[in-house]
Design an enzyme around this catalytic site. Structure first.
Site, PDB file in Angstrom:
ATOM      1  CG  ASP A 126      -1.812   1.480   1.234  1.00  0.00           C
ATOM      2  OD1 ASP A 126      -1.745   2.144   0.360  1.00  0.00           O
ATOM      3  OD2 ASP A 126      -2.913   1.486   2.789  1.00  0.00           O
TER       4      ASP A 126
ATOM      5  NE  ARG B  11     -12.450   2.449   3.820  1.00  0.00           N
ATOM      6  CZ  ARG B  11     -12.289   4.364   4.678  1.00  0.00           C
ATOM      7  NH1 ARG B  11     -12.924   5.032   4.667  1.00  0.00           N
ATOM      8  NH2 ARG B  11     -11.390   4.308   5.590  1.00  0.00           N
TER       9      ARG B  11
ATOM     10  CE  LYS C 175      -0.333   3.467   3.031  1.00  0.00           C
ATOM     11  NZ  LYS C 175      -0.915   4.246   4.635  1.00  0.00           N
TER      12      LYS C 175
ATOM     13  CG  ASP D 289      -3.389   5.829   1.676  1.00  0.00           C
ATOM     14  OD1 ASP D 289      -2.835   4.319   1.973  1.00  0.00           O
ATOM     15  OD2 ASP D 289      -2.841   5.971   3.231  1.00  0.00           O
TER      16      ASP D 289
ATOM     17  CD  GLU E  59      -5.461   0.693   0.668  1.00  0.00           C
ATOM     18  OE1 GLU E  59      -5.675   1.661   1.041  1.00  0.00           O
ATOM     19  OE2 GLU E  59      -4.958  -0.428   0.923  1.00  0.00           O
TER      20      GLU E  59
HETATM   21  N1  BES Z   1      -3.893   0.028   4.998  1.00  0.00           N
HETATM   22  C1  BES Z   1      -3.567   1.472   5.904  1.00  0.00           C
HETATM   23  C2  BES Z   1      -4.353   1.188   7.429  1.00  0.00           C
HETATM   24  C3  BES Z   1      -3.051   0.979   7.730  1.00  0.00           C
HETATM   25  C4  BES Z   1      -2.510   2.058   8.602  1.00  0.00           C
HETATM   26  C5  BES Z   1      -2.769  -0.416   8.288  1.00  0.00           C
HETATM   27  C6  BES Z   1      -1.128   1.729   9.792  1.00  0.00           C
HETATM   28  C7  BES Z   1      -1.657  -0.841   9.179  1.00  0.00           C
HETATM   29  C8  BES Z   1      -0.746   0.273   9.705  1.00  0.00           C
HETATM   30  C9  BES Z   1      -5.184   1.772   5.219  1.00  0.00           C
HETATM   31  O1  BES Z   1      -5.140   1.205   3.458  1.00  0.00           O
HETATM   32  C10 BES Z   1      -5.057   3.101   4.922  1.00  0.00           C
HETATM   33  O2  BES Z   1      -3.569   4.095   4.613  1.00  0.00           O
HETATM   34  N2  BES Z   1      -6.003   3.957   5.587  1.00  0.00           N
HETATM   35  C11 BES Z   1      -5.912   5.214   5.947  1.00  0.00           C
HETATM   36  C12 BES Z   1      -7.577   5.706   5.986  1.00  0.00           C
HETATM   37  C13 BES Z   1      -7.942   7.261   6.041  1.00  0.00           C
HETATM   38  C14 BES Z   1      -7.049   7.334   4.561  1.00  0.00           C
HETATM   39  C15 BES Z   1      -9.517   7.500   5.967  1.00  0.00           C
HETATM   40  C16 BES Z   1      -5.297   5.836   7.441  1.00  0.00           C
HETATM   41  O3  BES Z   1      -5.385   4.782   8.300  1.00  0.00           O
HETATM   42  O4  BES Z   1      -4.664   6.559   7.444  1.00  0.00           O
HETATM   43 ZN    ZN Z   2      -4.695   0.140   3.569  1.00  0.00          ZN
HETATM   44 ZN    ZN Z   3      -4.017   3.090   2.771  1.00  0.00          ZN
END
Ligand code: BES
Ligand code: ZN
Ligand code: ZN
Length: 482
Positions: free
Chosen positions: A247, A327, A254, A323, A325
């Site tokens: 990711d 869901r 990110k 990001d 993604e």
């Molecule tokens: N894969 C991440 C979530 C994640 C964060 C997993 C830390 C493991 C450790 C996910 O795809 C993500 O980026 N989520 C965002 C959501 C936001 C954009 C609403 C997040 O948590 O910041």
């Molecule tokens: Zn993710």
């Molecule tokens: Zn993500």
């Protein structure tokens, strides 16, 4: 890892593990030393008596988790040694063979794929002399626990493997490998199928990757000893997993620090693969379908962009953050499952969905959301039996408006990250049919599935979170009538 049940004394080359509470009588020489070093000052202190080859571990509490941690502490304190010995009665009747196996096998796990060091096979001899339990029963429980722990370590190995060596097709191949057992079957779908069958979200998320996205449908159906499918399994369960093999965040890229470790973003799907691997060696009287969305979230000229609108099931989704993604991938998998599998009794989805779930519970606990208190109760019980921690987050009617879109039916993410774990699962709720609302639970395992510290009997990195929890849940429903 080898564990044997024997009725004999300790051999000279074996290290005996002695779990101490407050009351045991020890030889006065040993007792004096333990007093001198303030052995009982803190939990899980260890003392290795080299002359007798005994390692003492102090346990304040004798609960099941403490036993696992203590065994793991002993093995990790004496890294160079490979042969261990323990008396099954060393901690009165609280000591269960399952906890010994988990402490030993999960506690001594090391990820050495990219190190020069070689894996050292460790053995544990469990002396069963003083137990009233039947050796046959113990042997059965030993084999079952070993199979479960090996599945957990299988998950750890894969989740720890970087994206250069593990991508959607590798995941599909792992599923096909598990499907070789006669109680399993597997179908793999690539991007042509996705485009022809409106699995637009998985396709959109994986579009900029050089690795083709895969939808994996792996099933377990109970067999009787002659290899025939049993007629009326106790329940039909669907397990949906987020399998983002890397990711980057996509075009909503990110930042450097936040991207490190994102090889862990496949943990939901891989934990489910671990559950399926365990099931393939079991005879639980249930039917289980694993639906895994395997994609790599990359950047590129054909990447899905913020502002794009995609159709998932019968709803249109405006992408505001590429990001968020996970869901999208899960929504497609949930729609696929409800369309292609009938009369489902339970739908559980597992995903490393949000950093917010780590913020809410501090990293060791999976965040669980759903509409059925009864189902959450079952999960609470499975949590206690497995030792995996869960916490529940509430849905909230006031947050429903947050995902309102000006151009589509809903947004994929809110303007800020407040309550993102709740909002993420409210997004998924849009893709659960009415008849399944009370049969569905969402597990955000972002915290416990991968941590950059050792904790308890978990190593640095991937932990295999979810496997023991889901297996305990499945064991429970496979013995009860619905
Ligand atoms: N894969 C991440 C979530 C994640 C964060 C997993 C830390 C493991 C450790 C996910 O795809 C993500 O980026 N989520 C965002 C959501 C936001 C954009 C609403 C997040 O948590 O910041
Ligand atoms: Zn993710
Ligand atoms: Zn993500």
């Amino acid at each position: 890892m080898n564990i044997v049940l024997e009725n004999r004394k300790k051999k000279d080359d074996e290290i005996e593990i002695i779990l101490l509470k407050n009351t045991e009588k020890l030889p006065s020489k040993t007792q004096k030393i333990l007093d001198k070093i303030n052995f009982k000052n803190s939990k899980f202190n260890t003392y290795f008596e080299i002359s007798s080859k005994k390692i003492f571990v102090y346990m304040k509490n004798k609960d099941r988790e403490s036993i696992k941690i203590a065994i793991s502490k002993a093995v990790n304190t004496l890294k160079k040694y490979t042969c261990f010995y323990i008396d099954i009665k060393s901690l009165n009747k609280e000591l269960r063979i399952e906890d010994l196996v988990q402490g030993f096998v999960l506690g001594s796990y090391k990820f050495l794929k990219y190190k020069k060091k070689e894996k050292k096979e460790k053995t544990l001899c469990i002396n069963i002399k003083n137990t009233k339990e039947q050796t046959k029963d113990l042997q059965k429980r030993l084999q079952d626990s070993l199979s479960l722990c090996q599945s957990v370590n299988f998950v750890r190995d894969i989740v720890n493997t970087p994206a250069q060596d593990f991508y959607p097709k590798t995941m599909a191949n792992e599923a096909l490998e598990i499907a070789k057992k006669k109680n399993m079957s597997c179908s793999i779908y690539g991007e042509d199928y996705m485009q022809e069958n409106s699995l637009n979200a998985i396709y959109a998320v994986g579009r900029a990757s050089r690795h083709e996205s895969q939808l994996i449908h792996l099933s377990y159906k109970a067999c009787n000893p002659t290899g025939m499918r049993t007629k009326n399994p106790k329940a039909k369960i669907v397990l949906v997993g987020k399998g983002v093999t890397y990711d980057t965040g996509g075009l909503s890229l990110k930042r450097g620090d936040g991207m490190v470790s994102m090889k862990c973003d496949k943990a939901g799907a891989i934990s489910i693969l671990g559950v399926m691997k365990y099931l393939s060696q079991s005879n639980l009287d249930i039917e289980v379908h694993a639906i895994l969305g395997a994609v790599e979230n990359m950047i590129g000229s054909n990447a899905c962009k913020p502002d794009d609108v995609i159709k998932i099931g019968n709803k249109t989704v405006e992408i505001t953050n590429t990001d968020a993604e996970g869901r999208l991938v899960l929504a497609d998998c949930l729609v696929y499952a409800q369309k292609n599998i009938n009369n489902i009794d339970y739908i559980l989805d597992l995903a490393t969905l949000t950093g917010s779930s780590i913020g809410a519970f501090g990293g060791y606990t999976s965040a669980v959301l759903g509409h059925s208190e009864k189902l959450k109760n079952k999960i609470s019980k499975a949590s206690k039996r497995s030792g995996e921690l869960v916490g529940f987050l509430p849905f909230n009617i006031y947050m429903q408006d947050i995902l309102k879109s000006g151009v589509a039916d809903i947004l994929n993410s809110s303007a800020n990250k407040n309550g993102a774990a709740i909002i993420g699962s409210m997004f998924l709720d849009n893709f659960i049919e009415k008849k399944y609302k009370k049969k569905w639970l969402h597990f955000d395992i972002a915290g416990p599935s991968y941590r950059k510290v050792n904790w308890g009997y978990n190593p640095y990195g991937a932990t295999g979170a979810g496997v023991r929890l889901v297996v305990e849940f499945l064991k429970d429903i496979s013995v009860k009538n619905q």
